[in-house]
Scaffold this motif. Structure first.
Motif, mmCIF file in Angstrom:
data_model
loop_
_atom_site.group_PDB
_atom_site.id
_atom_site.type_symbol
_atom_site.label_atom_id
_atom_site.label_comp_id
_atom_site.label_asym_id
_atom_site.label_seq_id
_atom_site.Cartn_x
_atom_site.Cartn_y
_atom_site.Cartn_z
ATOM 1 N N ASP A 56 0.844 -1.305 -0.454
ATOM 2 C CA ASP A 56 -0.165 0.117 0.022
ATOM 3 C C ASP A 56 0.570 1.188 0.251
ATOM 4 O OD1 ASP A 56 -1.892 -1.252 -0.116
ATOM 5 O OD2 ASP A 56 -2.656 -1.237 2.294
ATOM 6 N N THR A 60 -0.104 2.227 -4.032
ATOM 7 C CA THR A 60 -1.398 2.991 -3.847
ATOM 8 C C THR A 60 -1.065 4.516 -4.561
ATOM 9 O OG1 THR A 60 -1.439 3.448 -1.870
ATOM 10 C CG2 THR A 60 -2.688 1.171 -2.478
ATOM 11 N N ASP A 246 -9.324 -0.454 -0.493
ATOM 12 C CA ASP A 246 -8.057 -0.768 -1.514
ATOM 13 C C ASP A 246 -8.966 0.972 -2.914
ATOM 14 O OD1 ASP A 246 -5.871 -1.988 -3.385
ATOM 15 O OD2 ASP A 246 -7.799 -1.229 -4.835
#
Length: 434
Positions: A56, A60, A246
């Protein structure tokens, strides 16, 4: 760094300033055995928890914003390229990173667990409510441009906890879902029937953790999903919560312009809606998305079709647009390279890893995805036997990780001086440990 991105096990940690994963209670041999269906899954669960934090951070939109030159690498670059006698010029940059780290889970002023929580019984039914607040700026002024959303926890007439839905709570939900994914994959390779026994033993442990008032900081996002959708079976809840998190972690700035609270979230957010949009509040977006699922919940599994409905209800773009924009944001070349050559090289490797790892998840899947292995990037890990390894192609070698560790230690030294000068207190790990 366990002070910033903690996990419920306290058996492993990741330092987001170095991206190195420490597995204090798991070994490489244990993890490799579990990935082949042997041994026990606990070590693999810890690995997947920390690896999800690493993913992450690297792959991301949220993580790119944290690691990019806009923050972490800009701070390191300033410290490395500023003469020692002029280090006071870096104070503003150093404190900006410090404040950003604290906002991942929020300092204790904004969250609490009251003493009354110690009197709760295991079978007490919890109820939830939502309220909002605004951030107190570093200058002591209330900042209307940065509101946040609280979840209030009650058991009957007893109010016992209040937790903001923070970026950190979304990260923790995804890490917990990754643990479940590891156990699920391990069980697929075990004798028939073993899954029934394993989950019967595991469910009480998971439920006890979820309904531990002291751990609501880490379970609050999953509680929001349960409240909004009625999905309260823990494995199913975590899989769904991970999907929603997400999406939220991959929203680009323009996605927040139309954000709105669906019916059911309540009125408190309306007066601060502009602030939530302007501040690009991912915690608020998560709540809106969860409540956007309410009209389609209760009719079977919640997958891509239902999530698309929730996106529209929450005023967000389609999933295809969100991930198309996210890919562009993660793949973009930085506008300015780090001046320090070694730092620039490390940064480039991490950006390339993010490009390779970013993907739109399978929204119809029943479990979260596992950390990639083989030729794909994966974190560099130190295990309980002091062995250093990666289950994939680690973007950074040990020398580069040690360089980042040196940067982190130098940052901490400068931070102590910055806190004394600008905030007027000594640096101690009290309110800054999350």
């Amino acid at each position: 760094m366990v002070e910033i991105i903690p996990e419920m096990h306290t058996l492993g940690s990741i330092n987001p300033h170095t991206l190195f994963v420490d597995l204090n209670r798991a070994s490489r041999s244990e993890i490799v055995a579990a990935r082949g269906g042997a041994g026990a899954p606990q070590g693999w669960e810890i690995y997947e928890h920390e690896a999800r934090h690493w993913l992450d951070l690297v792959s991301t939109v949220w993580g790119r914003g944290y690691l990019d030159l806009d923050l972490l690498f800009r701070t390191y670059d300033a410290i490395l390229t500023t003469p020692e006698r002029q280090m006071d010029r870096t104070v503003q940059t150093v404190l900006e990173l410090f404040d950003r780290d604290r906002s991942i889970l929020f300092p204790s002023y904004y969250k609490y667990v009251l003493p009354e929580a110690r009197g709760l019984k295991p079978d007490d039914r919890w109820s939830m409510g939502f309220s909002t607040g605004i951030t107190v700026g570093t200058d002591g002024q209330l900042d209307d441009r940065r509101p946040f959303i609280f979840v209030r926890f009650d058991a009957g007439s007893t109010h016992f906890a209040r937790q903001p839905v923070s970026d950190g709570s979304l990260l923790e939900t995804r890490a917990l879902a990754a643990e479940v994914a590891a156990t699920t994959e391990w069980l697929r390779q075990r004798p028939v029937g073993e899954d029934v026994v394993t989950w019967q033993l595991r469910e009480p442990e998971q439920r006890a953790a979820f309904y531990n008032p002291e751990l609501t900081t880490y379970s609050v996002a999953a509680h929001v999903v349960a409240y909004a959708t009625g999905v309260n079976q823990i494995r199913q809840n975590l899989a769904l919560s991970s999907k929603l998190a997400d999406i939220v972690l991959n929203l680009t700035d323009c996605c927040f312009a139309g954000l709105r609270p669906p019916t059911g979230l309540g009125n408190p957010t309306q007066s601060r809606l502009r602030g939530f949009r302007k501040s690009r509040s991912r915690g608020f977006a998560f709540c809106c998305l969860a409540f956007g699922l309410r009209p389609v919940a209760g009719f079977g599994d919640l997958g891509r079709k239902e999530i698309e409905v929730a996106m529209k209800m929450a005023g967000l773009p389609t999933l295809s647009k969100v991930y198309r924009d996210a890919r562009q944001a993660i793949a973009r070349e930085p506008g300015r390279c780090a001046v320090q050559p070694k730092l620039a090289e490390i940064r480039g490797k991490l950006i390339d890893a993010g490009r390779r790892l970013h993907r739109e998840p399978d929204f119809d899947a029943q479990v979260a995805e596992l950390c990639p292995s083989g030729d794909l990037p994966a974190p560099l890990v130190g295990d309980s036997a002091c062995e250093e390894f990666s289950l994939g192609a680690a973007p950074l070698d040990m020398a580069e990780s040690e360089f980042l560790f040196d940067c982190h230690e130098r940052y901490r030294e400068v931070l102590r001086s910055a806190l004394r000068a600008a905030r007027g207190f000594e640096f101690v790990l009290t309110d800054f440990v999350y």
